[in-house]
Design a protein around this motif. Sequence first.
Motif, PDB file in Angstrom:
ATOM      1  N   GLY A 111       0.692  -1.117   0.022  1.00 25.85           N
ATOM      2  CA  GLY A 111       0.330  -0.022  -0.337  1.00 25.85           C
ATOM      3  C   GLY A 111       1.026   1.350   0.052  1.00 25.85           C
ATOM      4  O   GLY A 111       0.869   2.563   0.403  1.00 25.85           O
ATOM      5  N   VAL A 205      -0.697  -4.975  -2.746  1.00 21.98           N
ATOM      6  CA  VAL A 205      -1.509  -3.080  -2.886  1.00 21.98           C
ATOM      7  C   VAL A 205      -3.121  -4.538  -2.602  1.00 21.98           C
ATOM      8  O   VAL A 205      -3.066  -5.357  -3.127  1.00 21.98           O
ATOM      9  CB  VAL A 205      -1.914  -3.523  -4.130  1.00 21.98           C
ATOM     10  CG1 VAL A 205      -1.957  -4.204  -5.577  1.00 21.98           C
ATOM     11  CG2 VAL A 205      -2.363  -1.644  -4.072  1.00 21.98           C
ATOM     12  N   ALA A 217       1.523   0.220  -7.317  1.00 22.29           N
ATOM     13  CA  ALA A 217       2.855  -1.477  -6.845  1.00 22.29           C
ATOM     14  C   ALA A 217       3.264  -1.739  -7.779  1.00 22.29           C
ATOM     15  O   ALA A 217       4.601  -2.666  -8.181  1.00 22.29           O
ATOM     16  CB  ALA A 217       1.557  -2.495  -6.749  1.00 22.29           C
TER      17      ALA A 217
END
Length: 263
Positions: A111, A205, A217
């Motif tokens: 993330g 992600v 990502a």
Amino acid sequence: MTVQLYARDVGGGTPLVLLHAFPLSSAMWLAQREGLGGRFRVITPDLRGFGGSVLGEDEPSVDVMADDVARMLRVKGIDRAVIGGLSMGGYVAMALCRRHPDRVLGLVLAGTKASADTEQARDVRLRQAERLEHEGGTRVLVDEVLPFLVGPTTMRQRALVYGRVRGLVQAAPALAAAWAQRAMAARGDSFETLRGTRAPALVMVGDEDELSTRTDARAMAEALPNAELQVIPRAGHLSAVEQPDLFNQAVAEFVAALARTSR
């Protein structure tokens, strides 16, 4: 001023350091300490100013945060560790790769993104920092940051998870949150760092993440010489909190494979 980070340290074996998201603390890693502590030495520090760690007087900088983590490893007598970071923790992990590459046995980026903030994103961070400093409370974070931390599936189906995240946001010290926003606003692009990172990497992600997208990502995974990409279903920005079992399984497989090859 030298800041000694407060850290929870559980289990034994390959050291796995997990760096928390903004504006949370190491409390967010509860499911990782419980789920991974039986196989690895899981170390979850509070980054400066959050949780049990003091803020200090340094100028806001992600590099300073990375140096704190390297110092913690040195104090604990750990030469190399798998370094994992989610969101802000990912920025710190990438700074660690740049400043202390010899410490990084493996890299987990969840993330997060390697690009610097856009001018618009930077302006938002600095405006929020000013409000945090002026108001001395976390209302701006609850209003403007919290809605993007978890995905719609969590909002609909995991009221307890959302409530826990909200509580962690509300518990953030305003001055630490302002400092961290200024540090993140000032950070540069990390793609060159990733291209030079030799340690194996796992990029993760949530498929509902609006803050750090699949495109972000994929860009990190492609920049890293040795990386795999995993998408966590039905998770937003905080995949480790929203889908802890899936997150833990991916991390456990990655760290176990690393431990076998680094013996």
